[in-house]
Motif scaffolding. Structure first.
Motif, PDB file in Angstrom:
ATOM      1  N   SER B  97       0.165  10.243  -6.143  1.00  0.00           N
ATOM      2  CA  SER B  97       0.472   9.602  -4.864  1.00  0.00           C
ATOM      3  C   SER B  97      -0.762   8.919  -4.284  1.00  0.00           C
ATOM      4  CB  SER B  97       1.044  10.612  -3.867  1.00  0.00           C
ATOM      5  OG  SER B  97       0.075  11.589  -3.572  1.00  0.00           O
ATOM      6  N   ARG B  99      -2.642   7.266  -6.131  1.00  0.00           N
ATOM      7  CA  ARG B  99      -2.765   6.134  -7.054  1.00  0.00           C
ATOM      8  C   ARG B  99      -4.101   6.160  -7.801  1.00  0.00           C
ATOM      9  NH1 ARG B  99       1.346   2.603  -5.711  1.00  0.00           N
ATOM     10  NH2 ARG B  99       1.071   1.887  -7.848  1.00  0.00           N
ATOM     11  N   ALA B 208     -10.886   5.764   3.711  1.00  0.00           N
ATOM     12  CA  ALA B 208     -10.380   7.118   3.878  1.00  0.00           C
ATOM     13  C   ALA B 208      -9.167   7.306   2.970  1.00  0.00           C
ATOM     14  CB  ALA B 208     -10.006   7.377   5.329  1.00  0.00           C
ATOM     15  N   GLU B 220       7.990   4.722   2.584  1.00  0.00           N
ATOM     16  CA  GLU B 220       7.440   3.462   2.061  1.00  0.00           C
ATOM     17  C   GLU B 220       6.375   3.757   0.995  1.00  0.00           C
ATOM     18  OE1 GLU B 220       8.403   3.792   5.211  1.00  0.00           O
ATOM     19  OE2 GLU B 220       9.947   2.235   5.067  1.00  0.00           O
ATOM     20  N   HIS B 221       5.588   4.791   1.237  1.00  0.00           N
ATOM     21  CA  HIS B 221       4.585   5.167   0.229  1.00  0.00           C
ATOM     22  C   HIS B 221       5.257   5.524  -1.093  1.00  0.00           C
ATOM     23  CE1 HIS B 221       0.928   4.931   2.462  1.00  0.00           C
ATOM     24  NE2 HIS B 221       1.356   5.720   3.412  1.00  0.00           N
ATOM     25  N   GLN B 224       6.699   2.534  -2.865  1.00  0.00           N
ATOM     26  CA  GLN B 224       5.665   1.723  -3.507  1.00  0.00           C
ATOM     27  C   GLN B 224       5.166   2.391  -4.789  1.00  0.00           C
ATOM     28  OE1 GLN B 224       1.591   1.397  -1.989  1.00  0.00           O
ATOM     29  NE2 GLN B 224       2.097  -0.724  -1.496  1.00  0.00           N
TER      30      GLN B 224
ATOM     31  N   TYR C  60      -2.019   8.756   9.178  1.00  0.00           N
ATOM     32  CA  TYR C  60      -1.798   7.373   8.768  1.00  0.00           C
ATOM     33  C   TYR C  60      -1.205   6.550   9.907  1.00  0.00           C
ATOM     34  CZ  TYR C  60      -0.774   3.580   5.542  1.00  0.00           C
ATOM     35  OH  TYR C  60      -0.754   2.378   4.890  1.00  0.00           O
TER      36      TYR C  60
ATOM     37  N   TRP D  11       7.436  -1.361   2.310  1.00  0.00           N
ATOM     38  CA  TRP D  11       6.829  -0.647   1.179  1.00  0.00           C
ATOM     39  C   TRP D  11       5.927  -1.558   0.363  1.00  0.00           C
ATOM     40  CZ3 TRP D  11       7.498  -2.231  -3.791  1.00  0.00           C
ATOM     41  CH2 TRP D  11       8.654  -2.961  -4.119  1.00  0.00           C
ATOM     42  N   ARG D  12       6.181  -2.849   0.416  1.00  0.00           N
ATOM     43  CA  ARG D  12       5.335  -3.760  -0.360  1.00  0.00           C
ATOM     44  C   ARG D  12       3.944  -3.889   0.257  1.00  0.00           C
ATOM     45  NH1 ARG D  12       8.697  -6.402  -3.899  1.00  0.00           N
ATOM     46  NH2 ARG D  12      10.874  -6.190  -3.264  1.00  0.00           N
ATOM     47  N   ASP D  13       3.892  -3.766   1.595  1.00  0.00           N
ATOM     48  CA  ASP D  13       2.628  -4.031   2.284  1.00  0.00           C
ATOM     49  C   ASP D  13       1.864  -2.781   2.684  1.00  0.00           C
ATOM     50  OD1 ASP D  13       2.880  -6.780   2.130  1.00  0.00           O
ATOM     51  OD2 ASP D  13       4.166  -6.859   3.907  1.00  0.00           O
ATOM     52  N   ILE D  14       2.505  -1.635   2.562  1.00  0.00           N
ATOM     53  CA  ILE D  14       1.799  -0.417   2.946  1.00  0.00           C
ATOM     54  C   ILE D  14       0.627  -0.221   1.983  1.00  0.00           C
ATOM     55  CG2 ILE D  14       3.040   1.312   1.543  1.00  0.00           C
ATOM     56  CD1 ILE D  14       3.399   2.830   4.320  1.00  0.00           C
ATOM     57  N   THR D  15      -0.459   0.405   2.429  1.00  0.00           N
ATOM     58  CA  THR D  15      -1.636   0.476   1.554  1.00  0.00           C
ATOM     59  C   THR D  15      -1.420   1.499   0.437  1.00  0.00           C
ATOM     60  OG1 THR D  15      -2.627   2.081   3.049  1.00  0.00           O
ATOM     61  CG2 THR D  15      -3.258  -0.211   3.355  1.00  0.00           C
ATOM     62  N   PRO D  16      -1.742   1.121  -0.804  1.00  0.00           N
ATOM     63  CA  PRO D  16      -1.516   2.032  -1.928  1.00  0.00           C
ATOM     64  C   PRO D  16      -2.202   3.382  -1.706  1.00  0.00           C
ATOM     65  CG  PRO D  16      -2.088  -0.139  -2.734  1.00  0.00           C
ATOM     66  CD  PRO D  16      -2.269  -0.180  -1.239  1.00  0.00           C
ATOM     67  N   GLY D  17      -1.449   4.439  -1.956  1.00  0.00           N
ATOM     68  CA  GLY D  17      -2.010   5.787  -1.815  1.00  0.00           C
ATOM     69  C   GLY D  17      -2.251   6.191  -0.376  1.00  0.00           C
ATOM     70  N   GLY D  18      -1.925   5.317   0.581  1.00  0.00           N
ATOM     71  CA  GLY D  18      -2.182   5.643   1.981  1.00  0.00           C
ATOM     72  C   GLY D  18      -3.658   5.539   2.327  1.00  0.00           C
ATOM     73  N   THR D  19      -4.404   4.843   1.479  1.00  0.00           N
ATOM     74  CA  THR D  19      -5.830   4.682   1.755  1.00  0.00           C
ATOM     75  C   THR D  19      -6.019   3.710   2.927  1.00  0.00           C
ATOM     76  OG1 THR D  19      -6.366   5.142  -0.538  1.00  0.00           O
ATOM     77  CG2 THR D  19      -8.022   3.953   0.721  1.00  0.00           C
ATOM     78  N   ILE D  20      -6.980   4.024   3.759  1.00  0.00           N
ATOM     79  CA  ILE D  20      -7.281   3.154   4.906  1.00  0.00           C
ATOM     80  C   ILE D  20      -8.665   2.556   4.698  1.00  0.00           C
ATOM     81  CG2 ILE D  20      -7.796   3.193   7.394  1.00  0.00           C
ATOM     82  CD1 ILE D  20      -4.815   3.138   6.781  1.00  0.00           C
ATOM     83  N   TYR D  21      -8.721   1.250   4.833  1.00  0.00           N
ATOM     84  CA  TYR D  21      -9.975   0.540   4.538  1.00  0.00           C
ATOM     85  C   TYR D  21     -10.810   0.252   5.787  1.00  0.00           C
ATOM     86  CZ  TYR D  21      -6.684  -0.320   0.728  1.00  0.00           C
ATOM     87  OH  TYR D  21      -5.739  -0.166  -0.241  1.00  0.00           O
TER      88      TYR D  21
END
Lengths: 190, 393, 314, 96
Positions: B97, B99, B208, B220-221, B224, C60, D11-21
Motif C-alpha cells: 500500500s 507502493r 511523509a 481512492e488509495h 489506485q 492524510y 483515485w487517479r490523482d490521489i498521491t501514491p501510497g498516501g505519501t505527502i510531498y
C-alpha cells in the motif's frame, strides 16, 4: 528417448551421503550432463538415516519428485541394512553398492530377495589408509561411477582432481589422499 | 555468453542478488530459505557486493526494515518461508500500500501446525491478497530468471509494487540442477538503478510516508493500488521480452505445455509442473492428448488469458498445493474456475489438493489424475469437485 | 554546548501546528523539544510508531513534520528506522547521497515498552546510528487508556479499572530506561519537561550527535488518561521529578549521572493526588497502597543514587 | 503537489501510497476552532522570558530573534499551559 539414470543414496546424517550425491551431480555436470542432486529433508540430526538422490540425463530433467525405482542404490553405512529397506523399488537390471567389510553372501540376507547385481567396497579401510580419516563418501563416489558407468573413468579422475584442487586450495596436502581413495575404489569395488 | 552452472534454488537466488547488488538486504533465517541470507552475507563479508546487510531479529522486522529502506530510496530485498512470511503478514500489506517495490524470495513451505518444514504453498497463497505481485517458479532456472525480472517489474513507474518470487522449499531450493546464468554485467545493465520519484532521503524534498487515512481517502488509495496491479500485466510481458533478448528464455503469464490439442489438462504452479511435463511426455508417447497450463503470474491473475488458453480443453484438473478450509477447494481452483465462468464452452473443472507439508508427488500420481480426467471426459459422474490426492482415507 | 534558551527557542519550528493531538498533550511538547536540538541546517529523517502522535500528526493529506517522516506500523518503529538508516549507509557508500542525516524515532510507551520492544531491542543491539525517543504517558492512550508495562501501580485504566476488589493495575512499571542501559549502547537518558527545558535539550543534543544508538525515555503526561487539568502540564512533570517518581538521569558510555536532585524530596502522594487515575487511593482504607508505592519509589531512588555514586549535575 | 488533495480528489490523482510531498503542510489545517478558552497575550507585562514557547503542544507561540510574537490562533487549542508557566501574568485565558 530419455536415458535417465536414477540413483538413491542411503546414509546417516553427518556421514556425507548428501555431499556425495552433490559431488556426483557435479562430476556428471562437468562432463556435460543434465543433473539433479537433492536430499530428502526432515528435521533429523546427526546419525539418523537419510536419503539423497541423483538424476543424470542427456537432456533437461523436469521431474521433481523423489526416486522410487532407482537404477542404482548406494549404501554408505551397512548398519542401515538392518533398519532401512534399501532395495525398495530398485530395478533388477540395476545394482546396489554397499560400503561394508562383509562378503556379498553375508550381505544378501538383508536385501529382501533382491536379485540384481550387488557390489561391495570397504570404503572405511580405503578412507583410513589414504586419508587417515573415515570419510567413506569419496570412495563410494568412485564405486558408483565405476558401477554405473555414467561418467567415463578417465574423465571422472580428471574432473575430480580439478574439483579437489579448487575445494582444497588452502590445504593441498589432502588432494593426493583423496585422489588415491578414488582410484583405489575404482579398482577395489567388486 | 550464458554461464553454464549447477546450483540449488537458494544458491540461484543468492547469485541473482549478488549480481543485482541491492542497496539493502534485511533477513531473518527460516528453513528452507535460510541459505539465501547465508550465502548473501558471505558476499557482503567478502566485499563482493556493497549492500548494507541487516541481520534483523525477526521476519516482521525484516519486512519493516525493507519498508524503511525502500522508502528511503534504496533497493531492498529479503527472503523467507512459511511462518516467517506469516510473521511479515501485516507488513506485506504496508509494503504494497506504500507502493514500495521490495523484492522477496519466498521459498514455499507449509505453515504450522503441526510444524512442518517441507514444501507447500500455504504460505504464499495466504498472502495472495496482500497486494504483492506473485510469480511462481518451476525450477532453479526460473527462480533465478524470475527474481531478476521481479526487480524491473516492481520498480516500473506504472507498477510500484512489491514482488514475491516463489519456488518450492527443498525440492528446488535445495536441489542442485543445471542452469544458465547471465553475466554479472548483463544483470546489472538489465536491472539498472532504482530511481524513485519520491523518497525519504531526498535532500531537496522531505516527504511523509505512511499516513492515517480516513474513509474519505482510503478507498481512492486502494483503487489506485489496484491500478498498479492492472498495469503490472503489461509490464510483466514487456520485461519478459527484454529478458528474452539477453537470455534467450521466453516468459509470459503462464506456460502452455502440449496444450494446443489437449483433450484434458492440468493447471499447476512451481516444481510439480515439471513432474507433470515428464508425465505428459510419457503419456503423449502412448497417444494420450494430455496438456498442462503452468501459471507463472498468480498476482495479478491473468484470468482472461487463462480462460482463452483452456477454451478447447474438455476437462481441466486444477492442482492446489494448499488448503483454504473453505471446503470448496484451493486458491488456484477458485481463480481459474472463476476465470472460466464467462467462457461459453467452459470445460469441466475439478480440483486436486496434493502435496501438503511436502508429501511427494510422482509421475505415477499424476498419471492417475490424467486417467481420471479422461474418465470424466468419457462421462464419469464427478461426485466431489475437490478431492485429496494421496491422502489415506 | 552552553544552552542559550532564547537562541534555541528562535530556531525554526520542525513540528508544525495543525496536528490533531489533544489540547494540552505532552507528546508534541516532547517532539518539539527533541527536534530543537538539531542544528537548523542538520537534516533529519523521523520515524514513528503507530500511536496518538502518529495518527494525529500525519492524517492524510496533512503532515505536521517538516522533516522526512515514515510511519509503517505499531510494533516496528525500531526496525523501520533501522532500514532507513541502513539505506542511508548504503546510499552514502555507493555515492548516491552526499548530505548527512540524523535518524530519530518516536514511540509511545505501548510501542516502546510492550509491542515494539523486540524491534527496538534489535535495532539498539545492531548499533544503528539513531535516537529512539519514548514519549511515555504510561498507558495505551491511542486506543483509550489501557494499561501498559509503563503504567504505574494502582493506576486506574480501562483494562485495570479500580474496582471493588482490585484497586487498579496490580504491578509496578517496568524499568525500561535501565533495560536500555543494559543494551550497552552509547547513550541512554531519562527526562521530562522542567523549567526552560535545559535538561531535555541537552540530552536530545547528546543523543542526536552521539555516534551509534541512543535511547531517551521522556515522561510526557496525558491529561485525558491521567485526569488532570491540561493547563497543569509543567506542574505535573515537576511533581514527578520532585517526588523522585521520575528521576532525571543519563548513562553516557557506561557512566551513570543523576541530573537533578530535588532540594526537598516530596512524598509521592503529592504526585498522585493531582491525578484522577489515582483518586481511589485516597480513600482512608487505601492508605497502605500509597505507602506501598512510596516504598517502591524510595527503593528505586536509592538504587539509582548508588548507581550514580556522586555523579550529579546537568 | 500539482493537484490539491482534498476530499474531492479522485483515485487517479490521489498521491501514491498516501505519501505527502509538502512537509509541514498541517499548518494549512486549522485547529483553532477547538478552543473554548483563548489565551490573550498582554504584551506590556511580557518580559520576553519565552517560558511559554517550549510548553506549547501546538507550536502556537512563535519566536523570532529571541522575541515572542502574537499567538497563532489558527492552531492554538486553548489548553492554557502557557498561562500557567508565565511568571509575569502576561497571558490571560478568556472565553472565546
Amino acid at each position: 528417448m530419455s536415458n535417465m539414470v536414477e540413483i538413491r543414496w542411503h546414509g546417516r546424517g553427518g556421514q556425507g551421503a548428501k555431499t556425495a550425491a552433490l559431488l556426483l551431480a557435479d562430476v556428471a555436470f562437468k562432463t556435460g550432463k543434465f543433473v539433479q542432486g537433492f536430499p530428502e529433508y526432515g528435521p533429523e540430526r546427526m546419525g539418523a538415516p537419510i536419503t539423497a538422490y541423483n538424476r543424470i540425463d542427456n537432456k533437461k530433467i523436469t521431474i521433481h519428485s523423489n526416486i522410487y525405482e532407482p537404477d542404482f542404490v548406494v549404501v554408505v553405512d551397512d548398519t542401515l541394512l538392518q533398519s532401512v529397506n534399501v532395495t525398495s523399488g530398485l530395478k533388477e537390471d540395476g545394482a546396489i553398492i554397499i560400503n561394508t567389510t562383509k562378503s556379498k553372501e553375508e550381505i544378501s540376507n538383508h536385501l529382501n530377495g533382491y536379485e540384481g547385481c550387488v557390489y561391495t567396497l570397504d570404503a572405511k579401510k580405503i578412507s583410513l589408509e589414504s586419508l587417515g580419516k573415515n570419510f567413506p563418501n569419496t570412495p563410494m563416489l568412485g564405486a558408483v561411477v565405476k558401477v554405473s558407468e555414467i561418467v567415463d573413468e578417465d574423465t571422472f579422475i580428471k574432473e575430480m582432481e580439478k574439483s579437489f584442487q579448487h575445494k582444497f586450495a588452502s590445504k593441498p596436502e589432502v588432494i593426493k589422499g583423496n585422489m588415491e581413495a578414488l582410484s583405489r575404489s575404482l579398482k577395489e569395488v567388486k | 555468453m550464458p554461464i553454464r552452472d549447477r546450483l540449488s534454488g537458494n544458491e540461484a537466488i543468492s547469485v541473482a542478488m549478488r549480481q543485482i547488488n541491492p542497496d539493502v538486504v534485511a533477513a531473518f533465517p527460516i528453513t528452507p530459505s535460510t541459505e539465501i541470507p547465508q550465502y548473501f552475507s558471505k558476499y557482503v563479508a567478502d566485499g563482493v557486493v556493497d549492500t548494507e546487510f541487516v541481520p534483523v531479529e525477526s521476519e516482521h522486522s525484516a519486512m519493516s526494515a525493507c519498508i524503511g529502506a525502500q522508502g528511503a530510496g534504496a533497493r531492498s530485498m529479503t527472503a523467507t518461508s512459511s511462518c516467517g512470511l506469516a510473521l511479515m503478514w501485516e507488513m506485506l500489506y504496508i509494503a504494497s500500500s506504500s507502493r514500495l517495490p521490495i523484492t522477496l524470495a519466498c521459498v514455499n513451505r507449509a505453515l504450522s501446525g503441526p510444524i512442518n518444514i517441507n514444501a507447500d504453498h500455504g504460505d504464499s497463497m495466504g498472502a495472495r491478497d496482500s497486494g504483492w505481485i506473485q510469480i511462481y517458479s518451476e525450477d532453479n532456472q526460473e527462480a533465478y530468471d524470475n527474481f531478476i525480472q521481479a526487480v524491473r517489474i516492481g520498480e516500473d513507474e506504472r507498477v510500484m509494487l512489491p514482488v514475491m518470487v516463489c519456488q518450492d522449499g527443498f525440492i528446488t531450493s535445495h536441489g542442485v540442477e543445471n542452469m544458465d546464468l547471465l553475466e554479472d554485467k548483463e544483470v546489472k545493465e538489465f536491472v539498472g538503478e532504482y530511481t524513485p520519484k519520491h523518497y525519504l532521503l531526498n535532500p531537496q524534498e522531505p516527504i511523509a510516508m505512511g499516513p492515517y487515512a480516513t474513509d474519505k481517502y482510503y478507498m481512492e488509495h486502494k483503487r489506485q493500488q489496484v491500478e498498479g496491479m492492472k498495469e503490472a500485466k503489461e509490464v510483466v510481458l514487456k520485461v519478459a521480452k527484454e529478458f528474452e533478448k539477453i537470455s534467450g528464455r521466453k516468459y509470459g503469464f503462464f506456460e502452455e505445455y502440449m496444450l494446443e490439442d489437449a483433450e484434458v489438462a492440468l493447471v499447476a504452479i512451481n516444481s510439480t509442473a515439471g513432474t507433470i511435463k515428464a508425465t505428459i511426455d510419457e503419456m503423449r508417447n502412448e497417444g494420450k492428448k494430455v496438456g498442462l497450463l503452468k501459471i507463472r503470474l498468480f498476482r495479478p491473475f491473468p484470468g482472461e488469458e487463462i480462460s482463452k488458453a483452456l477454451k478447447d480443453v474438455s476437462v481441466v484438473g486444477i492442482m492446489d498445493r494448499s488448503e483454504t478450509f473453505s471446503t470448496q477447494g484451493g486458491p488456484l481452483f477458485f481463480e481459474t474456475r472463476s476465470a472460466l465462468y464467462d467462457n461459453p464452452n467452459r470445460p469441466k473443472v475439478v480440483n486436486y489438493i496434493y502435496g501438503l507439508g511436502g508429501r511427494d508427488i510422482s509421475t505415477k500420481d499424476i498419471r492417475k489424475v490424467y486417467e481420471e480426467l479422461y474418465e470424466i471426459k468419457m462421462g464419469k459422474e464427478v461426485e466431489e469437485t475437490c478431492t485429496y490426492l494421496g491422502v489415506r482415507e | 554546548m552552553a544552552y542559550n534558551f532564547k537562541e534555541v527557542m528562535s530556531k525554526k519550528e520542525r513540528l508544525m501546528g495543525g496536528h490533531r493531538m489533544c489540547a494540552g498533550c505532552g507528546a508534541p511538547v516532547a517532539v518539539r523539544s527533541v527536534l530543537r536540538a538539531l542544528d537548523p541546517d542538520q537534516k533529519a529523517a523521523v520515524g514513528c510508531a503507530t500511536g496518538c502522535l502518529e495518527v494525529s500528526t500525519f492524517m492524510y493529506p496533512y503532515t505536521a513534520w517538516k522533516d522526512s517522516f515514515i510511519h509503517s506500523a505499531f510494533e516496528n518503529a525500531g526496525a523501520t528506522v533501522s532500514g532507513m538508516e541502513a539505506a542511508y549507509k548504503a546510499l552514502r557508500r555507493k555515492g548516491k547521497l552526499d548530505e548527512e542525516y540524523k535518524f530519530i524515532t518516536f514511540g509511545g510507551d505501548g510501542g516502546t515498552y510492550d509491542i515494539g520492544f523486540q524491534s527496538l531491542s534489535g535495532a539498539m543491539e545492531r548499533g544503528h546510528d539513531m535516537v529512539y525517543v519514548c514519549y511515555n504517558n504510561g498507558a495505551y492512550m491511542n486506543t483509550g487508556i489501557q494499561r501498559s508495562s509503563a503504567t504505574p501501580k494502582y493506576a486506574d485504566t480501562t483494562t485495570t479499572p479500580a474496582g471493588e476488589v482490585i484497586p487498579g493495575k496490580e504491578q509496578f512499571k517496568k524499568n525500561m530506561t535501565e533495560i536500555m542501559v543494559n543494551h550497552n549502547i552509547p547513550y541512554v537518558a531519562q527526562t521530562t519537561f522542567m523549567g526552560n527545558f535545559h535538561d531535555l535539550h541537552n540530552k536530545s543534543e547528546k543523543a542526536i550527535n552521539k555516534k551509534g544508538p541512543a535511547f531517551m525515555n521522556v515522561l510526557a503526561p496525558c491529561p485525558r488518561g491521567w485526569r488532570y487539568d491540561p493547563a497543569d502540564l509543567m506542574k505535573i512533570c515537576k511533581l514527578a521529578v520532585d517526588t523522585c517518581y521520575w528521576p532525571m538521569y543519563e548513562v553516557e558510555d557506561g557512566i551513570w549521572k543523576l541530573n537533578y536532585e530535588p532540594k526537598e524530596k516530596l512524598p509521592v502522594e503529592e504526585f498522585l493526588k493531582v491525578q484522577g487515575r489515582f483518586k481511589h487511593l485516597f480513600k482512608p482504607e487505601n492508605r497502605h497502597l500509597i505507602d506501598e508505592i512510596q516504598k517502591e519509589v524510595d527503593k528505586r531512588w536509592e538504587c539509582l543514587l548508588r548507581k550514580c555514586k556522586g555523579h550529579i549535575g546537568s | 503537489m500539482s493537484v490539491k488533495i482534498n476530499e474531492k480528489v479522485t483515485w487517479r490523482d490521489i498521491t501514491p501510497g498516501g505519501t505527502i510531498y509538502d512537509a509541514g503542510n498541517s499548518s494549512e489545517f486549522k485547529t483553532g476552532d477547538w478552543r473554548v478558552l483563548k489565551p490573550v497575550f498582554v504584551e506590556e507585562k511580557c518580559k520576553q522570558c519565552l517560558l511559554c514557547a517550549p510548553v506549547c503542544p501546538d507550536s502556537a507561540v512563535p519566536v523570532e530573534n529571541k522575541v515572542r510574537g502574537e499567538f497563532d490562533y489558527d492552531h492554538c487549542k486553548g489548553c492554557g499551559i502557557c498561562m500557567k508557566v508565565c511568571p509575569f501574568d502576561a497571558i490571560q485565558m478568556v472565553s472565546e
